[in-house]
Each structure stands twice: as structure tokens, then as C-alpha cells.
Motif scaffolding. Structure first.
Motif, PDB file in Angstrom:
ATOM      1  N   LEU A  79      -0.837   4.064 -10.555  1.00 15.46           N
ATOM      2  CA  LEU A  79      -0.806   5.265 -11.025  1.00 15.46           C
ATOM      3  C   LEU A  79       0.706   5.904 -10.381  1.00 15.46           C
ATOM      4  O   LEU A  79       1.537   6.480 -11.304  1.00 15.46           O
ATOM      5  N   LYS A 106      -9.391   1.609  -4.498  1.00 16.94           N
ATOM      6  CA  LYS A 106      -8.551   2.710  -4.761  1.00 16.94           C
ATOM      7  C   LYS A 106      -7.007   2.602  -4.497  1.00 16.94           C
ATOM      8  O   LYS A 106      -6.358   3.356  -5.070  1.00 16.94           O
ATOM      9  N   GLN A 107      -6.962   1.658  -3.475  1.00 20.82           N
ATOM     10  CA  GLN A 107      -5.237   1.462  -3.558  1.00 20.82           C
ATOM     11  C   GLN A 107      -4.637   0.782  -4.542  1.00 20.82           C
ATOM     12  O   GLN A 107      -3.442   1.243  -4.844  1.00 20.82           O
ATOM     13  N   LEU A 150     -16.472   0.933  -7.266  1.00 22.44           N
ATOM     14  CA  LEU A 150     -15.853   2.232  -7.234  1.00 22.44           C
ATOM     15  C   LEU A 150     -16.677   3.084  -8.302  1.00 22.44           C
ATOM     16  O   LEU A 150     -16.537   4.369  -7.932  1.00 22.44           O
ATOM     17  N   LEU A 182      -5.673   1.407  -7.542  1.00 22.80           N
ATOM     18  CA  LEU A 182      -5.330   2.630  -8.503  1.00 22.80           C
ATOM     19  C   LEU A 182      -4.198   3.593  -8.170  1.00 22.80           C
ATOM     20  O   LEU A 182      -3.264   3.850  -9.063  1.00 22.80           O
ATOM     21  N   LYS A 183      -4.192   3.702  -6.829  1.00 28.46           N
ATOM     22  CA  LYS A 183      -2.994   4.591  -6.232  1.00 28.46           C
ATOM     23  C   LYS A 183      -1.741   3.793  -6.812  1.00 28.46           C
ATOM     24  O   LYS A 183      -0.739   4.464  -6.894  1.00 28.46           O
ATOM     25  N   LEU A 221     -14.017  -1.233  -1.858  1.00 29.61           N
ATOM     26  CA  LEU A 221     -13.595   0.242  -2.197  1.00 29.61           C
ATOM     27  C   LEU A 221     -12.234   0.573  -1.793  1.00 29.61           C
ATOM     28  O   LEU A 221     -11.475   1.232  -2.569  1.00 29.61           O
ATOM     29  N   SER A 222     -11.734   0.247  -0.737  1.00 30.43           N
ATOM     30  CA  SER A 222     -10.511   0.377  -0.242  1.00 30.43           C
ATOM     31  C   SER A 222      -9.342  -0.148  -1.036  1.00 30.43           C
ATOM     32  O   SER A 222      -8.441   0.546  -1.619  1.00 30.43           O
ATOM     33  N   SER A 252     -14.303  -2.999   2.088  1.00 31.20           N
ATOM     34  CA  SER A 252     -13.053  -3.474   1.689  1.00 31.20           C
ATOM     35  C   SER A 252     -12.897  -3.396   0.351  1.00 31.20           C
ATOM     36  O   SER A 252     -11.746  -3.126  -0.314  1.00 31.20           O
ATOM     37  N   ILE A 299       0.887  -1.289  -0.004  1.00 28.54           N
ATOM     38  CA  ILE A 299      -0.090   0.057  -0.107  1.00 28.54           C
ATOM     39  C   ILE A 299       0.757   1.272   0.065  1.00 28.54           C
ATOM     40  O   ILE A 299       1.893   1.385   0.856  1.00 28.54           O
ATOM     41  N   VAL A 300       0.703   1.947  -1.038  1.00 23.97           N
ATOM     42  CA  VAL A 300       1.425   3.261  -1.151  1.00 23.97           C
ATOM     43  C   VAL A 300       0.710   4.585  -0.333  1.00 23.97           C
ATOM     44  O   VAL A 300      -0.502   4.263  -0.213  1.00 23.97           O
ATOM     45  N   ASP A 301       1.313   5.201  -0.257  1.00 23.77           N
ATOM     46  CA  ASP A 301       0.834   6.448   0.527  1.00 23.77           C
ATOM     47  C   ASP A 301       1.340   7.738   0.054  1.00 23.77           C
ATOM     48  O   ASP A 301       2.186   8.527   0.644  1.00 23.77           O
TER      49      ASP A 301
END
Lengths: 184, 255
Positions: free
Chosen positions: A161, A154-155, A122, A157-158, A150-151, A148, A92-94
Motif C-alpha cells: 500500500l 500485515k507488513q 490475516l 500489505l503495509k 500475521l506479522s 509470524s 519493513i516500512v513503518d
């Protein structure tokens, strides 16, 4: 006018909702041709079943629902839905949004990697602007499952990208001087 | 596990909404108050959510989309109409088929009814009775055909010079010819000629020539019958005595 029509006809529906439906369809399908086809199917079904619309003010949500079901049917016919989720969220990136410029094509590519059930959650969240509770009700799935998905979506895609940004940066560093653009 | 749930809750929050005020987000709200690093993460998540939401809608729309959709919809509707026509044609075909079937069934039923509604056999007394009852209506025939009559039902056994004409009729449940005769004294007679074949069966003991003595005496009319060459001949004459038949019969075997 778009949300509170008193007398509905298909031409008015197309004028008011075709753009947002097409964008939704494009994000679901990933190609212009499929998106147009899906949008057309949506309006055709809407026209056929217009008498079933109880609340004209809720026409957009109704159209979204038709589109989503038509896409699911399309997926079944084309066997596009993967058997099981394959979203990798181990790392998981942040990054902040400023650090992740979102390119339209890369976003679509990342969306295309998502299993159908993750993608639909999503897009219901972003296009239909439904809360996770409303999505859970609509899909008849537990709230925890929706949260779960949704999260994780999103993660995913993040991460994709961010990887694209990193790859671009690496390419820029390794690019030989004078091999690219002409400069004055 | 707890951390995963907190992160999921962060991603479930929508940018620009007060989701942290929801009861189910109370734990997250409390953690955010206590944890500065988590607050940073939440802030970045909301920024990404806002950017992603905007990017999601950033899809170029092809030129003329609405016009193409309307044209396709019109085409689809136009194609839907001919799809209904075969249904109507099918319905009409089904209707005609049903009517035809019903007609055939009725015809068959009528045939059975007609066949079984007549007696299987008819005796001499019944033949006489039928002829006497039919006599008045046959006399009332206004337009008569001129001789000769139908070849297969030609008159026989009577004085042909007395025949005035003939008419098509039914007798004893068969097609028949009624020959109209008139004697010089004004007495009138009808000769019924019909095939002996078919139903009801005609008794084979009928005489082959007119026999006056076997006629029935009814008020004002006398009658006799005989069979010859697969034909049944029945003569009814105005009169009160069997001798009245003699004027019309060519060969008398009166006893």
C-alpha cells in the motif's frame, strides 16, 4: 438475533449473515463471482448440516469455518494455493495509518499476492476476530508460526500500500501541466 | 532475532484490546516502557491495524445478494430431490432384481427337488400300489370330460363302451388321464394312462396287453398294468377276484 437464534432456518441465516460472509469470501477469493459462489456453498452446507450445530449462539463462527473450508477446497480444485510463501518483508516500512490511505482495490490486490496460509490467518484475525492463540488452536499450528504469519502478512500489505502511494505521488509530480484535467 | 520477535508481537496486538496485559506480552510491555521509539512504532502499528480492520470490511455488496442466494439455495435443494429419485429407482430395480433372482433360484431348487424326490425307477408292485391308493379319490371326481380323451393318452385294451368319461390327473409322478368305466353290473373301474417316458423309469418287462393273472388282490379292488406304444396303462376295478377285471378288458389273456 443474529448471534442467539433459537430456531434456525436457512432464510434467516442468509438474512443475518450473508453480507459479512460475502465480504469475507470476497477478501479470500478476490472476485465477485467466486465470492457469491463461495457464500452460496457455505449456506448450502450449513443448511445440510444444520443439525450438527450444537450452539446456535455460535452460528457465525460456524459459518465462517464452513466458508473457510469451502475456500480451501476451492483452492485445491483450482490449484490456486502457491507451493511456498513468497512474502517479501525485507524492507519493513513503518508509516502511520494516516500516511497510508487504504484503497479497497489495492488492498485486495495486495491480499491476492499473499499465499493462502498467510491470507487465511490475516482474515481469520480481522473477520472472525480471533486472537492469534485461537487461530493457532483452530489451524493446529504453533502460536509462534501464527504470530509470524500475521506479522509478515500485515507488513506485506503495509509495504504494497505504501508503494502504491509512492507511485501515485511520483505520477502526480511527473504529470505534464495541462495534459490531465481541464481546470478553470 | 529478538527484534523480529518484538515486532511480531506488536503486529499480533489488536487495536483497542489490552493485549499488553497478557503474560506472553510482558517482555514487549517492558520494552515499550523503556523505548520511546518502539512506543511510536507500536502506536503506528495500532493505527494501521485499526485502519486495516476497517478497510477489510469495506467491500461493496452486490445488489440483491440475499435474494439471489435464496433462489440458488432453493434451486440446489430442488435439484437435490431428483438426485435422490434415481437412488430410489435403483433401490426398486435392485429389489425387483433380487426378487426375480430369488424366484429363479427357488424355481431351479424346486425343479431339482421335484426331480430328485421321485424314485429313479418304479416296479410293477409299486405301480399297482399307487393305483390302488389313488383309486378312491379318482372315483370321487364329480365332473368328467366326455370322450374322446387326449389323443396321446387315449384308452387302449379296455372295453371302450364302458367308459363314462375322463379326468386329468397325475399318476406315478407324471401327468395322466383317468378314464372312468362302469360295468353293467354296477362295478366301477379306473384306467390310468400315462407316458412311459420320463422319471421314474417304467420297467420294460410289463406286458403289452392286459394280463389279469398278474394283478394284485387287495380288499375290494383288483389291479393290472401293461405298457404299449410308450404309454403305461393301469386298470383298477372294484372286486375281490382277478376275474372281475375281465368285464373291462377287451382282450383277455387270463391264465
Amino acid at each position: 438475533m443474529a448471534d442467539t437464534p433459537t430456531r434456525l432456518d436457512v432464510a434467516q441465516l442468509v438474512a443475518d449473515h450473508s453480507v459479512v460472509l460475502y465480504r469475507y469470501a470476497y477478501r479470500l477469493t478476490g472476485t465477485q463471482a467466486d465470492a457469491e459462489d463461495l457464500t452460496q456453498q457455505t449456506f448450502l452446507q450449513a443448511h445440510t448440516h444444520l443439525d450438527q450445530l450444537r450452539e446456535p449462539a455460535a452460528v457465525r463462527g460456524w459459518l465462517f469455518s464452513i466458508l473457510r473450508h469451502a475456500w480451501q477446497k476451492m483452492c485445491r480444485q483450482q490449484s490456486r494455493i502457491p507451493e511456498s510463501p513468497s512474502v517479501d518483508v525485507e524492507n519493513i516500512v513503518d508509516h502511520s495509518a494516516a500516511e497510508i490511505p487504504i484503497d479497497e482495490e489495492r488492498l485486495q490486490a495486495a491480499l491476492g499476492e499473499l499465499p493462502a496460509e498467510f491470507r487465511s490467518v490475516l482474515l481469520m484475525y480481522y473477520f472472525e476476530e480471533l486472537s492469534y492463540k485461537e487461530i493457532a488452536d483452530g489451524l493446529e499450528v504453533p502460536i509462534g508460526t501464527i504470530m509470524s504469519r500475521l506479522s509478515r502478512a500485515k507488513q506485506h500489505l503495509k509495504r504494497r500500500l505504501s508503494q502504491a502511494v509512492a507511485a501515485d505521488d511520483a505520477a502526480a509530480v511527473n504529470e505534464p501541466v495541462g495534459s490531465g484535467r481541464l481546470t478553470r | 532475532m529478538e527484534q523480529d520477535r518484538i515486532l511480531e508481537q506488536i503486529d499480533a496486538c489488536r487495536s483497542g484490546h489490552n493485549d499488553l496485559e497478557l503474560p506472553e506480552m510482558s517482555q514487549l510491555a517492558q520494552r515499550l516502557e523503556e523505548d520511546g521509539e518502539l512506543r511510536q512504532r507500536y502506536r503506528r502499528a495500532m493505527e494501521f491495524d485499526a485502519a486495516l480492520g476497517e478497510a477489510m470490511h469495506d467491500v461493496p455488496v452486490p445488489d440483491g445478494l440475499a435474494e439471489r442466494l435464496l433462489v440458488k439455495l432453493e434451486d440446489a435443494q430442488a435439484q437435490a430431490v431428483p438426485q435422490e429419485l434415481p437412488t430410489q429407482r435403483t433401490s426398486r430395480r435392485a429389489l425387483w432384481t433380487s426378487l426375480l433372482t430369488a424366484a429363479v433360484v427357488l424355481a431351479v431348487a424346486f425343479g431339482f427337488w421335484k426331480y430328485y424326490s421321485v424314485p429313479s425307477e418304479i416296479d410293477q408292485a409299486q405301480i399297482h400300489d399307487l393305483a390302488l391308493k389313488q383309486f378312491p379319490s379318482e372315483l370321487g371326481a364329480t365332473s368328467l370330460n366326455r370322450l374322446p380323451g387326449p389323443g396321446d393318452l387315449s384308452p387302449s385294451g379296455v372295453n371302450l363302451r364302458l367308459i363314462q368319461g375322463w379326468s386329468q390327473t397325475t399318476f406315478a409322478y407324471r401327468n395322466a388321464v383317468a378314464y372312468h368305466l362302469k360295468a353293467p353290473n354296477g362295478k366301477r373301474a379306473i384306467l390310468f394312462v400315462t407316458p412311459t417316458t420320463g422319471r421314474p423309469h417304467v420297467p420294460n418287462w410289463l406286458p403289452v396287453s392286459p394280463v389279469v393273472s398278474q394283478s394284485a388282490l387287495v380288499t375290494g379292488k383288483v389291479c393290472t398294468a401293461w405298457a404299449s406304444g410308450n404309454r403305461l396303462f393301469v386298470l383298477v376295478v372294484e372286486g375281490v377276484h382277478p376275474f372281475d377285471l375281465d368285464r373291462f378288458i377287451r382282450t383277455s389273456h387270463a391264465t
